[in-house]
Motif scaffolding. Structure first.
Motif, short mmCIF file in Angstrom:
data_model
loop_
_atom_site.label_atom_id
_atom_site.label_comp_id
_atom_site.label_asym_id
_atom_site.label_seq_id
_atom_site.Cartn_x
_atom_site.Cartn_y
_atom_site.Cartn_z
N LEU A 137 -3.48 -7.73 -50.82
CA LEU A 137 -2.05 -8.01 -50.96
C LEU A 137 -1.17 -6.85 -50.50
O LEU A 137 0.04 -7.04 -50.29
CB LEU A 137 -1.73 -8.34 -52.42
N SER A 138 -1.75 -5.67 -50.35
CA SER A 138 -0.94 -4.49 -50.00
C SER A 138 -0.22 -4.62 -48.66
O SER A 138 0.94 -4.19 -48.55
CB SER A 138 -1.80 -3.22 -50.03
N PRO A 139 -0.82 -5.20 -47.59
CA PRO A 139 -0.05 -5.37 -46.35
C PRO A 139 1.19 -6.24 -46.53
O PRO A 139 2.23 -5.97 -45.92
CB PRO A 139 -1.06 -6.01 -45.39
N LEU A 140 1.08 -7.26 -47.37
CA LEU A 140 2.23 -8.13 -47.61
C LEU A 140 3.31 -7.39 -48.40
O LEU A 140 4.50 -7.52 -48.11
CB LEU A 140 1.78 -9.38 -48.37
N ALA A 141 2.89 -6.58 -49.37
CA ALA A 141 3.86 -5.83 -50.17
C ALA A 141 4.57 -4.76 -49.35
O ALA A 141 5.75 -4.48 -49.57
CB ALA A 141 3.16 -5.20 -51.37
N ASP A 142 3.86 -4.16 -48.39
CA ASP A 142 4.46 -3.10 -47.58
C ASP A 142 5.61 -3.60 -46.71
O ASP A 142 6.46 -2.81 -46.29
CB ASP A 142 3.39 -2.45 -46.69
N VAL A 143 5.63 -4.91 -46.42
CA VAL A 143 6.72 -5.45 -45.60
C VAL A 143 8.07 -5.24 -46.29
O VAL A 143 9.10 -5.08 -45.63
CB VAL A 143 6.47 -6.95 -45.32
N PHE A 144 8.07 -5.20 -47.62
CA PHE A 144 9.33 -5.02 -48.34
C PHE A 144 9.93 -3.64 -48.09
O PHE A 144 11.13 -3.42 -48.31
CB PHE A 144 9.12 -5.23 -49.84
N LEU A 145 9.10 -2.67 -47.65
CA LEU A 145 9.63 -1.37 -47.29
C LEU A 145 10.63 -1.49 -46.14
O LEU A 145 11.61 -0.73 -46.06
CB LEU A 145 8.50 -0.41 -46.91
N TYR A 146 10.36 -2.42 -45.23
CA TYR A 146 11.30 -2.66 -44.12
C TYR A 146 12.63 -3.18 -44.65
O TYR A 146 13.71 -2.75 -44.21
CB TYR A 146 10.68 -3.66 -43.15
N VAL A 147 12.57 -4.09 -45.63
CA VAL A 147 13.79 -4.67 -46.19
C VAL A 147 14.63 -3.61 -46.87
O VAL A 147 15.85 -3.53 -46.68
CB VAL A 147 13.43 -5.80 -47.17
N PHE A 148 13.98 -2.75 -47.67
CA PHE A 148 14.71 -1.74 -48.44
C PHE A 148 15.10 -0.53 -47.59
O PHE A 148 15.83 0.34 -48.08
CB PHE A 148 13.88 -1.30 -49.64
N LEU A 160 2.72 0.33 -41.32
CA LEU A 160 2.63 -1.08 -40.94
C LEU A 160 1.50 -1.32 -39.92
O LEU A 160 0.87 -2.38 -39.92
CB LEU A 160 3.97 -1.55 -40.36
N ILE A 161 1.23 -0.32 -39.07
CA ILE A 161 0.09 -0.44 -38.15
C ILE A 161 -1.22 -0.46 -38.94
O ILE A 161 -2.15 -1.21 -38.61
CB ILE A 161 0.10 0.72 -37.14
N CYS A 162 -1.29 0.35 -40.00
CA CYS A 162 -2.46 0.31 -40.89
C CYS A 162 -2.62 -1.08 -41.50
O CYS A 162 -3.73 -1.62 -41.60
CB CYS A 162 -2.33 1.34 -42.00
N ASP A 163 -1.49 -1.66 -41.91
CA ASP A 163 -1.53 -3.02 -42.46
C ASP A 163 -2.00 -4.02 -41.42
O ASP A 163 -2.74 -4.96 -41.73
CB ASP A 163 -0.15 -3.42 -42.97
N LEU A 164 -1.58 -3.82 -40.17
CA LEU A 164 -2.00 -4.70 -39.09
C LEU A 164 -3.51 -4.63 -38.88
O LEU A 164 -4.17 -5.65 -38.65
CB LEU A 164 -1.26 -4.31 -37.81
N ILE A 165 -4.08 -3.43 -38.98
CA ILE A 165 -5.53 -3.27 -38.87
C ILE A 165 -6.24 -4.03 -39.99
O ILE A 165 -7.23 -4.74 -39.76
CB ILE A 165 -5.89 -1.77 -38.92
#
Length: 283
Positions: free
Chosen positions: A245-256, A70-75
């Motif tokens: 779109l990958s940073p947005l998709a990675d957020v679902f990892l938190y949900v699951f 998620l930090i990578c996504d933040l970058i």
């Protein structure tokens, strides 16, 4: 891909008379989609990082790899903000940083799936080795290896070779994701020490990572490796947008990865699958 994507970004900022209406519309769509991704993904990513940080403790180090992902996504999202606000003087540097974060995110995706696989397939071996110290060492290694991308532009001037290398680099995780998913599903019946709800979440995370990588990264892998598609501006823009779109998709990892309502959904899906199997006629 770097130069092509930088050229696309420059085109997004220049709407002169020589540009056709078609490409103006295409660029405006990309600009609007980038803004939407930032507005949605940025607050969700920050919330997910905060939620995962609250889980980290001495006997629970599993979220560390997802936190780094998620930090990578933040970058990447910060680099997209630079692109949107049109800071031309920094655009090339931030594109390099964007792909640095993208490379690191691929590495942490592999770490997440490997960790899930070990929990199921080798629970006793992994229980004595999943310490925060070992996890931090792995994270440092992933971040260090990701520096290869920005450094390659200083020491290697052949962009064609760089594109091929990165195409192969992004292709390598595919067989790993498939192997970890297959090995995890195969070992589920023998994993006695892992609760049923955790098994469902582990499999869901593995499937989600594979889907994210297949849908969002595969187009760029084809772009890297197939020379014929590199001259198609529309294909290049689509590949670039999928990566965004990958940073947005990675957020679902938190949900699951969290306990809660998702467990009921996964349990229902597993129950439906078992009912279908039981209703099949036997030979």
């Amino acid at each position: 891909m770097e130069d092509s994507f930088i050229n696309i970004t420059s085109q997004n900022r220049s709407y002169n008379n020589s540009t056709t209406i078609y490409f103006n519309t295409e660029q405006k769509i990309m600009y609007v989609m980038t803004c939407i991704i930032i507005c949605i993904a940025l607050p969700l990513t920050l919330l997910a990082i905060h939620g995962f940080c609250s889980l980290v403790r001495n006997d629970h180090v599993a979220p560390i790899y997802i936190i780094n992902l998620l930090i990578c996504d933040l970058i990447q999202l910060c680099c997209m903000i630079v692109e949107v606000v049109r800071l031309e003087i920094w655009i090339r540097s931030f594109h390099v940083i964007f792909y640095f974060g993208l490379m690191a995110s691929v590495g942490f995706m592999v770490c997440v799936t490997l960790e899930r696989y070990l929990v199921i397939a080798w629970p006793l071996w992994y229980r004595f080795r999943r310490t925060i110290k070992n996890s931090v060492v792995v994270c440092v290694v992933v971040w260090t290896l990701s520096l290869f991308y920005p450094l390659s532009f200083y020491f290697w001037k052949d962009f064609g070779v760089i594109q091929t290398i990165f195409g192969v680099f992004f292709l390598l995780p595919f067989p790993l994701f498939i192997f970890f998913l297959r090995g995890t599903v195969k070992a589920l019946s023998e994993a006695i020490s892992v609760p049923a709800d955790e098994k469902r979440r582990i499999v869901a995370v593995l499937i989600l990572v594979l889907l994210i990588y297949t849908l969002l990264f595969l187009p760029s892998i084809i772009w890297f490796l197939v020379e014929e598609v590199k001259n198609n501006g529309t294909v290049t823009r689509v590949c670039y947008m999928f990566l965004k779109l990958s940073p947005l998709a990675d957020v679902f990892l938190y949900v699951f990865s969290r306990k809660g309502a998702v467990d009921k959904l996964l349990a229902s899906l597993c129950r439906c699958r078992m009912d279908d199997d039981s209703n099949r006629p036997t030979a």
